[in-house]
Design a protein around this motif. Structure first.
Motif, PDB file in Angstrom:
ATOM      1  N   GLN A 100       0.840  -1.195   0.000  1.00  0.00           N
ATOM      2  CA  GLN A 100       0.000   0.000   0.000  1.00  0.00           C
ATOM      3  C   GLN A 100       0.871   1.239   0.000  1.00  0.00           C
ATOM      4  N   LEU A 158      -1.880   3.044  -3.844  1.00  0.00           N
ATOM      5  CA  LEU A 158      -1.797   1.581  -3.987  1.00  0.00           C
ATOM      6  C   LEU A 158      -2.580   0.977  -2.831  1.00  0.00           C
ATOM      7  N   ILE A 200      -1.481  -4.490  -3.046  1.00  0.00           N
ATOM      8  CA  ILE A 200      -1.077  -5.185  -4.274  1.00  0.00           C
ATOM      9  C   ILE A 200      -0.305  -6.448  -3.899  1.00  0.00           C
ATOM     10  N   GLY A 212      -1.860   4.232 -10.825  1.00  0.00           N
ATOM     11  CA  GLY A 212      -0.821   3.869  -9.853  1.00  0.00           C
ATOM     12  C   GLY A 212       0.306   3.011 -10.422  1.00  0.00           C
ATOM     13  N   PHE A 250       3.651   2.083  -8.434  1.00  0.00           N
ATOM     14  CA  PHE A 250       3.964   0.693  -8.106  1.00  0.00           C
ATOM     15  C   PHE A 250       5.420   0.368  -8.455  1.00  0.00           C
ATOM     16  N   GLY A 252      -5.530   1.771  -8.136  1.00  0.00           N
ATOM     17  CA  GLY A 252      -4.721   1.248  -7.029  1.00  0.00           C
ATOM     18  C   GLY A 252      -4.813  -0.234  -6.786  1.00  0.00           C
TER      19      GLY A 252
END
Ligand SMILES: Nc1ncnc2c1ncn2[C@@H]1O[C@H](COP(=O)(O)OP(=O)(O)O)[C@@H](O)[C@H]1O
Ligand SMILES: [Mg+2]
Length: 331
Positions: A25, A34, A37, A56, A60, A235
């Motif tokens: 995040q 984010l 993920i 995002g 990332f 995100g």
């Protein structure tokens, strides 16, 4: 200083994982960019990340090699593992190790303007890794030759075309012997006629077994090179799979919407590569039940973030099949 720990990670079939991300995040202030993920990338795999602007993707990639400080989550790269949000000596040391393991190529090249091509390439190995200058030059020359710039070693960035600059940038990233290459829209600042030469270098890298995460909407490249395409939106990683699945049989409405509406509008050339044409708006029959929103709302970009949209009509075939690739070729 204690030796950093680096322990290769394997899955249960014995395949080596180069990237293992869990629950990543990132907040910029209150902006939650984010949202959790997870990603695993195997050694030699090429993962292409697509999605609308602002979803995002760059954040990332930048979190993966700690150009941005991730807020929470776990990041493992090349056997080095970091719990994000922690601090202290151990954390800094592991972050440094991860940075050394990632090569990154940006949209805007980011070369040193006052250094020629070979100086750009050897800067990292000599200053960061402490390699001997002679050895670094030899390796740099080999890399520049590999990207087709044997005759441009002493050219400054201002003397190189965009495509040549980006190839220097790729050689520079490779000079650090990365286990993972990150590409953030590497061809989107290039004139169309220069894109191919950069994609070719990337294809060569992939065919030599380099593990890569590539943010790009070059659909032809993805079709040819990607093992996996990930669609990112707001995100989240929404869906992923082989290009034949994600491009031609997307499951999630957001992926469909992106491929059928946003791509043709924002990126007609790439949409055309996939054989995707802009969806014509279907007007309802005069006596049909009213839509939940005014006609046209679905195609209004401002409304695309709203999940409560009426279902967007799918064109091209009664079952909503995506059009076949140009010429009906098999993927
Ligand atoms: N350095 C930054 N500071 C504050 N906000 C940022 C920063 N970088 C990106 N953002 C925000 O994060 C969101 C995602 O941006 P980005 O990762 O660049 O998306 P993409 O690459 O998919 O277009 C956007 O809302 C953007 O404004
Ligand atoms: Mg970006």
């Amino acid at each position: 200083m204690a030796e950093p720990t680096s322990t290769p990670i394997y899955d249960d079939q014995g395949r080596e994982l180069i990237v293992k991300v869990e629950g990543l995040q990132k907040y910029f202030g209150k902006n939650h960019v984010l949202k959790g993920i997870d990603l695993q990338v195997f050694k030699g795999e090429v993962v292409v990340l697509i999605g609308p602007s602002g979803s995002g993707k760059s954040t990332f990639l930048r979190c993966l090699n700690f150009l941005e400080d991730p807020t929470t989550g776990e990041i493992g790269i090349g056997g080095v593992h970091v719990t994000c949000g922690s601090h202290g000596g151990r954390f800094k040391q592991d972050v440094h190790q991860i940075r050394m393991k990632c090569g990154m190529v940006f949209q805007e090249f980011n070369l040193f303007p006052h250094k020629d091509a070979i100086e750009n390439v050897i800067e990292g190995p000599v200053l960061v890794k402490g390699e001997k200058k002679d050895a670094a030059i030899k390796k740099g020359q080999a890399l520049l030759t590999k990207v087709g710039l044997a005759d441009r070693m002493d050219f400054f960035p201002s003397q190189l075309s965009g495509g040549q600059k980006q190839r220097v940038a790729i050689a520079r990233a490779m000079a650090m012997d990365p286990v993972l290459m990150l590409f953030d829209e590497p061809t989107s600042a290039l004139d169309p006629e220069l894109i191919g030469e950069v994609l070719k270098v990337m294809k060569d890298l992939a065919s030599q077994g380099m593990t890569m995460i590539v943010v790009s909407h070059e659909m032809g490249f993805s079709r040819d090179v990607a093992d996996r395409v990930v669609y990112m939106d707001d995100g989240y990683f929404i869906e992923q799979g082989p290009p034949s699945e994600v491009f031609f049989h997307p499951k999630d409405e957001r992926t469909k919407r992106f491929l059928r509406h946003i791509l043709p509008e924002k990126d007609p050339r790439h949409a055309k590569e996939l054989g995707i044409i802009a969806v014509e708006e279907e007007l309802p029959e005069p006596d049909a039940a009213p839509l939940q929103a005014p006609v046209g709302a679905a195609l209004n970009e401002d409304n695309l973030a709203d999940n409560a949209l009426p279902r967007i009509p799918l064109s091209d075939g009664p079952s909503g099949e995506l059009p076949l690739p140009p010429g009906g070729e098999e993927l």
